[in-house]
Write a protein that holds these residues in place. Structure first.
Motif, PDB file in Angstrom:
ATOM      1  N   ASN A   1       0.808  -1.215   0.000  1.00  0.00           N
ATOM      2  CA  ASN A   1       0.000   0.000   0.000  1.00  0.00           C
ATOM      3  C   ASN A   1       0.847   1.274   0.000  1.00  0.00           C
ATOM      4  O   ASN A   1       0.320   2.371   0.003  1.00  0.00           O
ATOM      5  N   ARG A   2       2.159   1.126  -0.027  1.00  0.00           N
ATOM      6  CA  ARG A   2       3.087   2.259  -0.107  1.00  0.00           C
ATOM      7  C   ARG A   2       3.956   2.181  -1.367  1.00  0.00           C
ATOM      8  O   ARG A   2       4.922   2.927  -1.501  1.00  0.00           O
ATOM      9  N   CYS A   3       3.639   1.266  -2.253  1.00  0.00           N
ATOM     10  CA  CYS A   3       4.493   0.997  -3.412  1.00  0.00           C
ATOM     11  C   CYS A   3       4.118   1.781  -4.656  1.00  0.00           C
ATOM     12  O   CYS A   3       2.946   2.083  -4.891  1.00  0.00           O
ATOM     13  N   SER A   4       5.136   2.017  -5.450  1.00  0.00           N
ATOM     14  CA  SER A   4       4.966   2.478  -6.821  1.00  0.00           C
ATOM     15  C   SER A   4       5.265   1.287  -7.718  1.00  0.00           C
ATOM     16  O   SER A   4       6.019   0.383  -7.344  1.00  0.00           O
ATOM     17  N   VAL A   5       4.680   1.307  -8.906  1.00  0.00           N
ATOM     18  CA  VAL A   5       4.903   0.246  -9.883  1.00  0.00           C
ATOM     19  C   VAL A   5       5.796   0.817 -10.979  1.00  0.00           C
ATOM     20  O   VAL A   5       5.516   1.891 -11.528  1.00  0.00           O
ATOM     21  N   TRP A   6       6.863   0.095 -11.268  1.00  0.00           N
ATOM     22  CA  TRP A   6       7.868   0.545 -12.227  1.00  0.00           C
ATOM     23  C   TRP A   6       8.044  -0.504 -13.314  1.00  0.00           C
ATOM     24  O   TRP A   6       8.006  -1.705 -13.035  1.00  0.00           O
ATOM     25  N   GLU A   7       8.289  -0.031 -14.523  1.00  0.00           N
ATOM     26  CA  GLU A   7       8.533  -0.918 -15.658  1.00  0.00           C
ATOM     27  C   GLU A   7       9.984  -0.798 -16.084  1.00  0.00           C
ATOM     28  O   GLU A   7      10.525   0.312 -16.177  1.00  0.00           O
ATOM     29  N   CYS A   8      10.616  -1.944 -16.355  1.00  0.00           N
ATOM     30  CA  CYS A   8      11.974  -1.942 -16.894  1.00  0.00           C
ATOM     31  C   CYS A   8      11.863  -1.693 -18.398  1.00  0.00           C
ATOM     32  O   CYS A   8      11.176  -2.441 -19.106  1.00  0.00           O
ATOM     33  N   LEU A   9      12.511  -0.655 -18.886  1.00  0.00           N
ATOM     34  CA  LEU A   9      12.453  -0.309 -20.303  1.00  0.00           C
ATOM     35  C   LEU A   9      13.254  -1.290 -21.151  1.00  0.00           C
ATOM     36  O   LEU A   9      13.066  -1.363 -22.357  1.00  0.00           O
ATOM     37  N   SER A  10      14.098  -2.069 -20.527  1.00  0.00           N
ATOM     38  CA  SER A  10      14.917  -3.039 -21.241  1.00  0.00           C
ATOM     39  C   SER A  10      14.212  -4.373 -21.424  1.00  0.00           C
ATOM     40  O   SER A  10      14.203  -4.938 -22.515  1.00  0.00           O
ATOM     41  N   CYS A  11      13.597  -4.894 -20.350  1.00  0.00           N
ATOM     42  CA  CYS A  11      13.010  -6.239 -20.419  1.00  0.00           C
ATOM     43  C   CYS A  11      11.482  -6.256 -20.281  1.00  0.00           C
ATOM     44  O   CYS A  11      10.875  -7.313 -20.380  1.00  0.00           O
ATOM     45  N   ALA A  12      10.851  -5.118 -20.015  1.00  0.00           N
ATOM     46  CA  ALA A  12       9.395  -4.958 -19.889  1.00  0.00           C
ATOM     47  C   ALA A  12       8.812  -5.573 -18.620  1.00  0.00           C
ATOM     48  O   ALA A  12       7.604  -5.621 -18.458  1.00  0.00           O
ATOM     49  N   ARG A  13       9.648  -6.036 -17.709  1.00  0.00           N
ATOM     50  CA  ARG A  13       9.127  -6.563 -16.447  1.00  0.00           C
ATOM     51  C   ARG A  13       8.672  -5.418 -15.552  1.00  0.00           C
ATOM     52  O   ARG A  13       9.125  -4.289 -15.685  1.00  0.00           O
ATOM     53  N   LEU A  14       7.794  -5.768 -14.607  1.00  0.00           N
ATOM     54  CA  LEU A  14       7.301  -4.783 -13.653  1.00  0.00           C
ATOM     55  C   LEU A  14       7.865  -5.057 -12.272  1.00  0.00           C
ATOM     56  O   LEU A  14       8.051  -6.218 -11.895  1.00  0.00           O
ATOM     57  N   TYR A  15       8.092  -3.976 -11.542  1.00  0.00           N
ATOM     58  CA  TYR A  15       8.644  -4.068 -10.195  1.00  0.00           C
ATOM     59  C   TYR A  15       7.851  -3.181  -9.254  1.00  0.00           C
ATOM     60  O   TYR A  15       7.334  -2.137  -9.647  1.00  0.00           O
ATOM     61  N   LEU A  16       7.767  -3.606  -8.015  1.00  0.00           N
ATOM     62  CA  LEU A  16       7.186  -2.810  -6.939  1.00  0.00           C
ATOM     63  C   LEU A  16       8.354  -2.191  -6.181  1.00  0.00           C
ATOM     64  O   LEU A  16       9.335  -2.873  -5.885  1.00  0.00           O
TER      65      LEU A  16
END
Length: 130
Positions: A88-103
């Motif tokens: 509930n405190r996270c941002s969602v980020w996308e890797c521009l290289s591999c398209a994976r998502l990270y919290l």
């Protein structure tokens, strides 16, 4: 402020990301299946913020965790429950290289600040009410 994401949108994003990035990731040498301090081997310039799980109408999100069974905060198979800490405190980020998502979120302790990161895995997302 980044766009607020609800659980349904998070699930949709995870489905699309996993469909477009089926192979192993070579963007970092540190496995990110469970929470980790953000590794220096991860090039931050290849990450793009796409949204947040933090809701504007909740100035103090809960610190309650959802950890069923024998899972712990650090477990690779711990559920991703967006209404619970730390999601509930996270941002969602996308890797521009591999398209994976990270919290990602920042853990603040008494004398330290630690940027933490975890791969977003569709199979672990659970929409659990508080």
């Amino acid at each position: 402020m980044p766009a607020a994401l609800d659980t349904a949108t998070l699930i949709d994003l995870a489905q699309r990301a996993e469909a477009s990035a089926p192979g192993p990731c070579a963007c970092t040498r540190t496995p990110l299946d469970g929470w980790q301090s953000q590794p220096i081997s991860l090039d931050e310039t290849q990450l793009r913020e796409i949204g947040t799980l933090l809701t504007e109408d909740d100035p103090e999100p809960t610190v309650a965790e959802y950890l069923p069974g024998k899972t712990t905060y650090w477990s690779n198979d711990a559920p991703i429950a967006p209404r619970y800490f730390p999601y509930n405190r996270c941002s969602v980020w996308e890797c521009l290289s591999c398209a994976r998502l990270y919290l990602r979120y920042t853990e603040g302790g008494g004398y330290f600040v630690d940027r933490r990161i975890r791969a977003l895995r569709l199979a672990l997302i659970e929409d659990i009410p508080l």
